[in-house]
Design an enzyme around this catalytic site. Sequence first.
Site, short mmCIF file in Angstrom:
data_model
loop_
_atom_site.label_atom_id
_atom_site.label_comp_id
_atom_site.label_asym_id
_atom_site.label_seq_id
_atom_site.Cartn_x
_atom_site.Cartn_y
_atom_site.Cartn_z
N TYR A 125 0.87 -1.33 0.12
CA TYR A 125 -0.19 -0.08 0.05
C TYR A 125 0.72 1.19 0.05
O TYR A 125 0.32 2.22 -0.03
CB TYR A 125 -0.89 -0.02 1.22
CG TYR A 125 -2.34 -0.24 0.98
CD1 TYR A 125 -2.67 -1.50 0.85
CD2 TYR A 125 -3.28 0.81 0.89
CE1 TYR A 125 -4.13 -1.82 0.64
CE2 TYR A 125 -4.63 0.41 0.81
CZ TYR A 125 -4.99 -0.82 0.46
OH TYR A 125 -6.33 -0.99 0.43
N LYS A 192 2.44 -14.34 5.64
CA LYS A 192 2.90 -15.22 4.65
C LYS A 192 4.36 -15.40 4.73
O LYS A 192 4.96 -15.23 3.82
CB LYS A 192 2.36 -14.81 3.38
CG LYS A 192 2.39 -15.83 2.35
CD LYS A 192 1.48 -16.86 2.26
CE LYS A 192 1.40 -17.94 1.36
NZ LYS A 192 0.36 -19.06 1.31
N ASP A 227 -3.84 -17.10 4.41
CA ASP A 227 -4.77 -18.19 3.63
C ASP A 227 -5.60 -19.13 4.54
O ASP A 227 -6.63 -19.03 4.55
CB ASP A 227 -3.95 -18.94 2.56
CG ASP A 227 -2.57 -19.35 2.80
OD1 ASP A 227 -2.07 -19.05 3.66
OD2 ASP A 227 -2.12 -20.00 1.93
N ASP A 251 -6.26 -5.12 4.95
CA ASP A 251 -7.35 -4.49 3.77
C ASP A 251 -8.46 -5.65 3.67
O ASP A 251 -9.80 -5.65 3.69
CB ASP A 251 -6.54 -4.01 2.82
CG ASP A 251 -7.52 -3.26 1.71
OD1 ASP A 251 -8.50 -2.87 2.13
OD2 ASP A 251 -7.53 -3.51 0.52
#
Length: 364
Positions: A125, A192, A227, A251
């Site tokens: 971002y 992740k 995930d 987000d």
Amino acid sequence: MAKHTVTLIPGDGIGPEITHAMTRVVEAAGVDIEWERVDAGAEVMDRYGTPLPDHVLESIRRNKVAIKGPITTPVGTGFRSVNVALRKELDLYACLRPSFTIPGTGARYDDVDLVIVRENTEDLYAGIEFEEGSEGAKRLIELIAADGAGTIRPDSGISVKPISVSATQRIVRFAFDYAIANGRKKVTAVHKANIMKHTDGLFLRVAREVAEEYAGSGIEFEDYIVDATCMQLVLHPEQWDVLVLPNLYGDIVSDLAAGLIGGLGIAPGANIGDECAVFEPVHGSAPKYAGKDMANPTAEILSAVLMLKHIGEREAAERVLAAVRTVLAEDVRVTYDIMRTRTGSTEGCVGTQAYADAIIEAMA
Ligand code: NAI
């Protein structure tokens, strides 16, 4: 003189309607607030040559607290999101998004009570991007190849993902401090790290270090891959408490969390820094509903509940929240989106202001 002065940015699209409903409800709660209204976004470009004029930032810096409606980011005009710029300019590094079930919304689950803490200043971002074919992209591709770090196809666009130790420390500390102050039990760092070792891996390492600092606080710490988090949120939403995430995952997972409680029309938010705080719903300006008195103002009103708590008006905050709960649980006067999730049809729904009237009546 009013007890509080709060900067009000109505925004565009459905923004003016939902902020109008919100100010009516807050005033009916009996709080002494003077709204210092300022405008930002595409509509002020002509007048000020920028979508985020200095006097808007000055107003927020002076009052320390602002509440806003959504602001459209026009596609292809060259200016970046005013919402992202506000967060950066005021260093509103923590984005707080509580997600809790309110009976009567027709949501799929009845026992969600979690809080998303999203890092607000870096990650993908950050807006550091290189257009496909640009000199910058070429130089970067050459540098990466020369460094032996990998091969990037020459026809690639590139976005940069910076994650720093300092920003991670402060967001994870914010999550723990929030958990302690609000009687929460667990903080989960979401990442992740198995794939992005030097960004998400750093986020995880620093989160673990910060968790050590809070070892005696009674707050449990765990980490989860993003995930798997998404799947578990849908399977067992009741098992989550405080989640702390880098910007982009924050987000995306925020919208997922909004879905768990009945949709974007209900999900409130706050952007908090050391100096100022700006409250706003998770959703955007929903242009197709603009000016139609249709949009659901609940997310904006619940953002005001967060704001009222922030400025020390806890009683008024509880009064507004209780009235929203009463209307959603007992009243037939709800907006189209809630009526649709409740009954499968929008028949019998009311408009934005009539729904606000019902909330105001419930406070009387
Ligand atoms: P959006 O959140 O505006 O709309 C997505 C869908 O959600 C809409 O079609 C509508 O059906 C529903 N929705 C959203 N808010 C609702 C409400 N209060 N009541 C009933 N239904 C509601 O997202 P979208 O379409 O991606 O973005 C539109 C614009 O908003 C874009 O320019 C985007 O950049 C901007 N935006 C601004 C934000 C902010 O000001 N913080 C946040 C997100 C998007």
